[in-house]
Design a protein around this motif. Structure first.
Motif, short mmCIF file in Angstrom:
data_model
loop_
_atom_site.label_atom_id
_atom_site.label_comp_id
_atom_site.label_asym_id
_atom_site.label_seq_id
_atom_site.Cartn_x
_atom_site.Cartn_y
_atom_site.Cartn_z
N ALA A 192 28.84 -1.03 -5.05
CA ALA A 192 29.29 -2.39 -4.78
C ALA A 192 28.96 -3.28 -5.97
O ALA A 192 28.05 -3.00 -6.74
N GLN A 193 29.71 -4.37 -6.13
CA GLN A 193 29.39 -5.32 -7.19
C GLN A 193 28.03 -5.94 -6.92
O GLN A 193 27.58 -6.01 -5.79
N GLY A 194 27.38 -6.39 -7.97
CA GLY A 194 26.07 -7.01 -7.83
C GLY A 194 24.98 -6.10 -8.36
O GLY A 194 25.26 -5.12 -9.06
N LEU A 195 23.75 -6.42 -8.03
CA LEU A 195 22.62 -5.63 -8.50
C LEU A 195 22.77 -4.19 -8.02
O LEU A 195 22.91 -3.95 -6.82
N ARG A 196 22.75 -3.26 -8.92
CA ARG A 196 22.93 -1.85 -8.56
C ARG A 196 21.63 -1.27 -8.01
O ARG A 196 21.63 -0.58 -7.00
N HIS A 197 20.53 -1.49 -8.73
CA HIS A 197 19.23 -1.03 -8.25
C HIS A 197 18.14 -1.70 -9.07
O HIS A 197 18.41 -2.32 -10.09
N LEU A 198 16.91 -1.58 -8.60
CA LEU A 198 15.73 -2.08 -9.30
C LEU A 198 14.91 -0.87 -9.69
O LEU A 198 14.61 -0.03 -8.85
N ALA A 199 14.59 -0.74 -10.98
CA ALA A 199 13.88 0.43 -11.47
C ALA A 199 12.44 0.07 -11.85
O ALA A 199 12.20 -0.94 -12.49
N PHE A 200 11.51 0.93 -11.45
CA PHE A 200 10.10 0.79 -11.78
C PHE A 200 9.72 1.93 -12.72
O PHE A 200 10.08 3.08 -12.47
N ILE B 60 12.04 -9.05 -18.68
CA ILE B 60 12.45 -9.51 -17.36
C ILE B 60 11.22 -10.09 -16.67
O ILE B 60 10.20 -9.42 -16.54
N HIS B 61 11.32 -11.33 -16.25
CA HIS B 61 10.19 -11.98 -15.58
C HIS B 61 10.09 -11.53 -14.13
O HIS B 61 9.02 -11.19 -13.65
N HIS B 62 11.23 -11.54 -13.41
CA HIS B 62 11.19 -11.12 -12.01
C HIS B 62 12.56 -10.69 -11.53
O HIS B 62 13.57 -11.00 -12.14
N ALA B 63 12.54 -9.94 -10.44
CA ALA B 63 13.74 -9.62 -9.68
C ALA B 63 13.54 -10.20 -8.29
O ALA B 63 12.44 -10.11 -7.74
N ALA B 64 14.55 -10.84 -7.75
CA ALA B 64 14.45 -11.47 -6.43
C ALA B 64 15.20 -10.64 -5.39
O ALA B 64 16.32 -10.20 -5.63
#
Length: 134
Positions: free
Chosen positions: A77-85, A11-15
């Motif tokens: 909700a639909q869409g990105l659920r979360h961003l994990a580090f 994954i290059h990036h999350a916006a």
């Protein structure tokens, strides 16, 4: 076109679109410690774009736009659920975040991997996860 599967290398990036650019910029750079790669104001869109770097080369792009609509209700909700580090020690990172005034959920263990994880939220309520690396 090849009949084989595409070769995705990471994954290059999350916006992320934020509601208050200064507040979110401070959170991601000062609290989470992400490195500023580039910061640009796009006058034609009245928008900031901040490129932030992670130690492994991954990036988070932070955007501001005039009056963005709020995130749909959570948690499913639909869409990105979360961003994990990924982190070396979830409990230690949780304690550090809490010392910075960030509310963090209790640490849980993933029943499938046996790895520790927990969630917290950015200034706009976006769910962020800490996941213990192997």
């Amino acid at each position: 076109m090849s009949h084989g599967a595409p070769i995705l290398r990471g994954i290059h990036h999350a916006a992320i679109i934020c509601s208050d650019y200064a507040r979110s910029r401070a959170f991601y750079t000062e609290v989470l410690g992400l490195r500023v790669i580039a910061e640009n104001h796009r006058a034609e869109r009245d928008s900031w774009k901040l490129d932030l770097g992670l130690p492994d080369g991954g990036q988070v792009e932070l955007f501001s736009f005039p009056d963005p609509p709020p995130r749909p209700t959570t948690p499913e909700a639909q869409g990105l659920r979360h961003l994990a580090f990924t982190v070396a020690d979830v409990a230690a990172t949780k304690a550090w975040l809490e010392a910075q005034g960030v509310a963090v959920e209790p640490v849980r263990i993933d029943p499938h991997t046996g790895r520790a994880f927990t969630f917290f939220r950015d200034p706009d309520g976006l769910p962020l996860e800490l996941y213990e690396a192997g």
